[in-house]
Design a protein around this motif. Structure first.
Motif, mmCIF file in Angstrom:
data_model
loop_
_atom_site.group_PDB
_atom_site.id
_atom_site.type_symbol
_atom_site.label_atom_id
_atom_site.label_comp_id
_atom_site.label_asym_id
_atom_site.label_seq_id
_atom_site.Cartn_x
_atom_site.Cartn_y
_atom_site.Cartn_z
ATOM 1 N N ARG A 288 -11.271 29.267 -17.518
ATOM 2 C CA ARG A 288 -10.500 30.245 -18.298
ATOM 3 C C ARG A 288 -11.224 30.582 -19.611
ATOM 4 O O ARG A 288 -11.184 31.723 -20.070
ATOM 5 C CB ARG A 288 -9.100 29.699 -18.597
ATOM 6 C CG ARG A 288 -8.269 29.478 -17.366
ATOM 7 C CD ARG A 288 -7.876 30.774 -16.664
ATOM 8 N NE ARG A 288 -7.438 30.486 -15.300
ATOM 9 C CZ ARG A 288 -7.955 31.021 -14.218
ATOM 10 N NH1 ARG A 288 -8.923 31.916 -14.334
ATOM 11 N NH2 ARG A 288 -7.520 30.700 -13.031
ATOM 12 N N GLU A 289 -11.894 29.607 -20.197
ATOM 13 C CA GLU A 289 -12.652 29.889 -21.426
ATOM 14 C C GLU A 289 -13.797 30.857 -21.149
ATOM 15 O O GLU A 289 -14.055 31.781 -21.930
ATOM 16 C CB GLU A 289 -13.182 28.580 -22.012
ATOM 17 C CG GLU A 289 -12.087 27.658 -22.551
ATOM 18 C CD GLU A 289 -12.620 26.294 -22.935
ATOM 19 O OE1 GLU A 289 -13.855 26.087 -22.812
ATOM 20 O OE2 GLU A 289 -11.831 25.424 -23.339
ATOM 21 N N GLU A 291 -13.906 32.986 -18.637
ATOM 22 C CA GLU A 291 -13.253 34.255 -18.306
ATOM 23 C C GLU A 291 -12.904 35.038 -19.563
ATOM 24 O O GLU A 291 -13.161 36.248 -19.659
ATOM 25 C CB GLU A 291 -11.995 33.950 -17.491
ATOM 26 C CG GLU A 291 -11.103 35.131 -17.175
ATOM 27 C CD GLU A 291 -9.819 34.682 -16.510
ATOM 28 O OE1 GLU A 291 -9.788 34.590 -15.272
ATOM 29 O OE2 GLU A 291 -8.831 34.396 -17.246
ATOM 30 N N ARG A 292 -12.331 34.359 -20.536
ATOM 31 C CA ARG A 292 -11.931 35.031 -21.770
ATOM 32 C C ARG A 292 -13.143 35.522 -22.556
ATOM 33 O O ARG A 292 -13.113 36.595 -23.163
ATOM 34 C CB ARG A 292 -11.071 34.087 -22.610
ATOM 35 C CG ARG A 292 -9.729 33.799 -21.960
ATOM 36 C CD ARG A 292 -8.972 32.669 -22.630
ATOM 37 N NE ARG A 292 -7.748 32.357 -21.905
ATOM 38 C CZ ARG A 292 -6.907 31.397 -22.216
ATOM 39 N NH1 ARG A 292 -7.141 30.633 -23.285
ATOM 40 N NH2 ARG A 292 -5.811 31.182 -21.499
ATOM 41 N N ASP A 296 -12.569 39.426 -23.060
ATOM 42 C CA ASP A 296 -11.980 39.809 -24.335
ATOM 43 C C ASP A 296 -13.051 40.521 -25.160
ATOM 44 O O ASP A 296 -13.931 39.886 -25.739
ATOM 45 C CB ASP A 296 -11.454 38.576 -25.083
ATOM 46 C CG ASP A 296 -10.333 37.881 -24.316
ATOM 47 O OD1 ASP A 296 -9.849 38.456 -23.323
ATOM 48 O OD2 ASP A 296 -9.963 36.761 -24.711
ATOM 49 N N ARG A 308 -4.120 40.531 -17.660
ATOM 50 C CA ARG A 308 -3.580 40.845 -18.990
ATOM 51 C C ARG A 308 -2.572 41.987 -18.817
ATOM 52 O O ARG A 308 -2.956 43.151 -18.716
ATOM 53 C CB ARG A 308 -4.697 41.295 -19.923
ATOM 54 C CG ARG A 308 -5.520 40.189 -20.555
ATOM 55 C CD ARG A 308 -6.147 39.222 -19.608
ATOM 56 N NE ARG A 308 -7.172 38.422 -20.269
ATOM 57 C CZ ARG A 308 -7.528 37.223 -19.869
ATOM 58 N NH1 ARG A 308 -6.924 36.660 -18.841
ATOM 59 N NH2 ARG A 308 -8.478 36.565 -20.498
ATOM 60 N N THR A 314 -4.579 39.294 -25.715
ATOM 61 C CA THR A 314 -5.409 38.317 -25.011
ATOM 62 C C THR A 314 -4.784 36.933 -25.155
ATOM 63 O O THR A 314 -4.174 36.623 -26.185
ATOM 64 C CB THR A 314 -6.836 38.282 -25.570
ATOM 65 O OG1 THR A 314 -6.788 38.018 -26.981
ATOM 66 C CG2 THR A 314 -7.545 39.607 -25.321
ATOM 67 N N GLU A 316 -4.419 32.768 -25.513
ATOM 68 C CA GLU A 316 -5.074 31.661 -26.213
ATOM 69 C C GLU A 316 -4.595 30.309 -25.695
ATOM 70 O O GLU A 316 -5.042 29.272 -26.176
ATOM 71 C CB GLU A 316 -4.801 31.750 -27.722
ATOM 72 C CG GLU A 316 -5.414 32.964 -28.398
ATOM 73 C CD GLU A 316 -6.926 32.904 -28.481
ATOM 74 O OE1 GLU A 316 -7.476 31.800 -28.326
ATOM 75 O OE2 GLU A 316 -7.550 33.961 -28.673
#
Length: 474
Positions: A288-289, A291-292, A296, A308, A314, A316
């Motif tokens: 997920r980190e 991906e973000r 983002d 989203r 976005t 956290e």
């Protein structure tokens, strides 16, 4: 083969491709020296991707259809690892260690290496990928990686996101789980240009597993690291890729974000990146980190599952999010290795649990619905409505996490959450059973849910009680 002979076969195929089916039994007569039709057929198979031809059941070749692939039939999940692949791995082990590979010194070494790899993985230590490690991986991980790939790609196939002429880049291809899962899933009309990037001894196993990929599939194995592979040359040679796979490899890279961003540059404008990782906390949250970082304000958008929903928002939250499917039948190779050590199931791995991320560059999302603040509350504002009842649009991001010993518990997300949100079902009923029955990644509408802060868990509880209604939103 004489280059002139190959060129003449190609020229005949190019001439006939839009006239009638290309029959090796016919065109061999038009080639100098009249090579055997079997030779002509082999050349056409080798040139199929470049000529955009697919081989039919009657042995003739026709132009590959254009457009999106359609599933050959409904996908009902994966019950077992195909027996043919199981036998192929056992044959490989027999060649390496003898017919009783699961016993004696070889069996002990394989089991000890599997133990060592699992321990190193949990400690997040580096793993040396020599022949023994590759063989252990094939026994222990090939079946579940095969199944995971099919579950994720079946959704893309059903949504028409894989083209008939499919160019695939499998980064960190390992011993072949993603490759085999993909090729078995595709219908006969697919024309596949498959490229694997794998620098370790696992490439030897991969080569064995893909020794006979079937018609209409061209396989290239590049024994290089993900960082060293010449993407520019690959794109210049054959064009951008329609599907880029990262199968359980991003957690092993020094700079996974940079690698994903580089490979996004090699993706077709309407192509898809699929990243798979094990379900444990470190790798799932690490995914997920990554991906973000690439979505983002980055070059890609999330297609699934962590869409989203709210524009310009976005997440956290930690989002330890993973899917779980029914266990596989125990493969013969695992049973042999485990039985030789007393049948403790230490060397049986039939769990199908995985985290995944599907990325695109064209803005397409699996869920296109946009919430309305007049109707639904964004999770980003949860601090403002604690102890209130609100309406939420949320994606189901887990199976029941309670393990049956307490109230059913599900991770939710809407792409705006700053802290994890868990739906807690205190009063199961017909009004809220869509929460239980929905699949991972489904969109849900929760009406009149009570939002509370759980100080022990540092998360929000979305209480689903007798006053709450839950419906699938699509």
């Amino acid at each position: 083969m004489n280059p002139e002979t190959r060129q003449q076969i190609r020229e005949n195929a190019q001439y006939l491709r839009n006239v009638r089916p290309i029959d090796p039994e016919e065109i061999f007569e038009y080639v100098d020296g009249q090579p055997h039709p079997a030779v002509v057929r082999q050349v056409l198979r080798e040139e199929a991707v470049d000529l955009a031809l697919v081989e039919q059941d009657d042995g003739t070749f026709v132009p590959a259809p254009e457009g999106a692939l359609s599933p050959a039939g409904p996908f009902h999940g994966v019950e077992r690892f195909p027996e043919a692949y199981d036998r192929r791995v056992e044959s490989l082990l027999t060649d390496a260690y003898g017919p009783d590979w699961e016993r004696g010194d070889s069996g002990d070494r394989l089991r000890e290496r599997i133990r060592d790899v699992k321990e190193r993985y949990l400690r997040r230590d580096d793993v040396a990928y020599d022949d023994l490690t590759a063989h252990g991986y094939a026994v222990y991980h090939l079946p579940d990686y095969y199944a995971v790939t099919q579950y994720v790609l079946a959704d893309l196939l059903a949504e028409g996101l894989l083209p008939t002429r499919l160019r695939v880049l499998d980064v960190g291809a390992g011993v072949g789980g993603p490759a085999l899962g993909l090729l078995d899933l595709l219908p006969d009309e697919a024309l596949v240009d498959y490229h694997a990037v794998e620098p370790s001894a696992a490439a030897d196993v991969l080569e064995t597993m893909l020794d006979d990929p079937g018609p209409n599939v061209d396989v290239s194995i590049h024994r290089e690291t993900a960082e060293a592979f010449d993407l520019d040359a690959a794109v210049e040679d054959g064009g951008p890729f329609d599907l880029v796979l990262f199968g359980n490899v991003l957690n092993e890279l020094d700079d996974p974000v940079a690698v994903v961003e580089r490979y996004l540059d090699a993706l077709a404008d309407d192509g898809t990146v699929v990243a798979l990782e094990p379900a444990d906390r470190n790798t799932a949250t690490g995914l997920r980190e990554i991906e973000r970082a690439v979505t983002d304000d980055g070059p890609a958008n999330v297609y699934a599952p962590t869409v989203r929903l709210w524009p310009h928002q976005t997440p956290e939250s930690e989002s330890w999010s993973f899917d779980r499917k029914p266990d596989l039948e125990i493969p013969s190779m695992q049973k042999r290795l485990d039985d030789a050590a007393g049948g403790t199931r230490e060397f049986v791995n039939v769990d199908v649990q995985y985290a995944y991320s599907v990325l695109r560059k064209d803005g397409k999302r699996a869920i296109e619905m946009a919430p309305d603040r007049g109707t639904h509350a964004p999770m980003a504002d949860a601090e403002n409505y604690v102890t209130d009842r609100v309406n939420l649009l949320a994606i189901k991001l887990s199976r029941d996490l309670s393990e049956g010993d307490s109230n059913p518990l599900y991770l939710l997300g809407d792409g705006s959450q700053q802290v994890d949100h868990f739906a807690v079902v205190t009063d199961p009923s017909l009004l809220n059973d869509d929460l239980r029955d929905a699949d991972y990644g489904d969109l849900l509408s929760l009406q009149n849910a009570l939002v509370l802060w759980n100080d022990d868990e540092g998360a929000y509880n979305v209480v689903v009680d007798g006053e709450t209604t839950v419906d699938r939103a699509r």
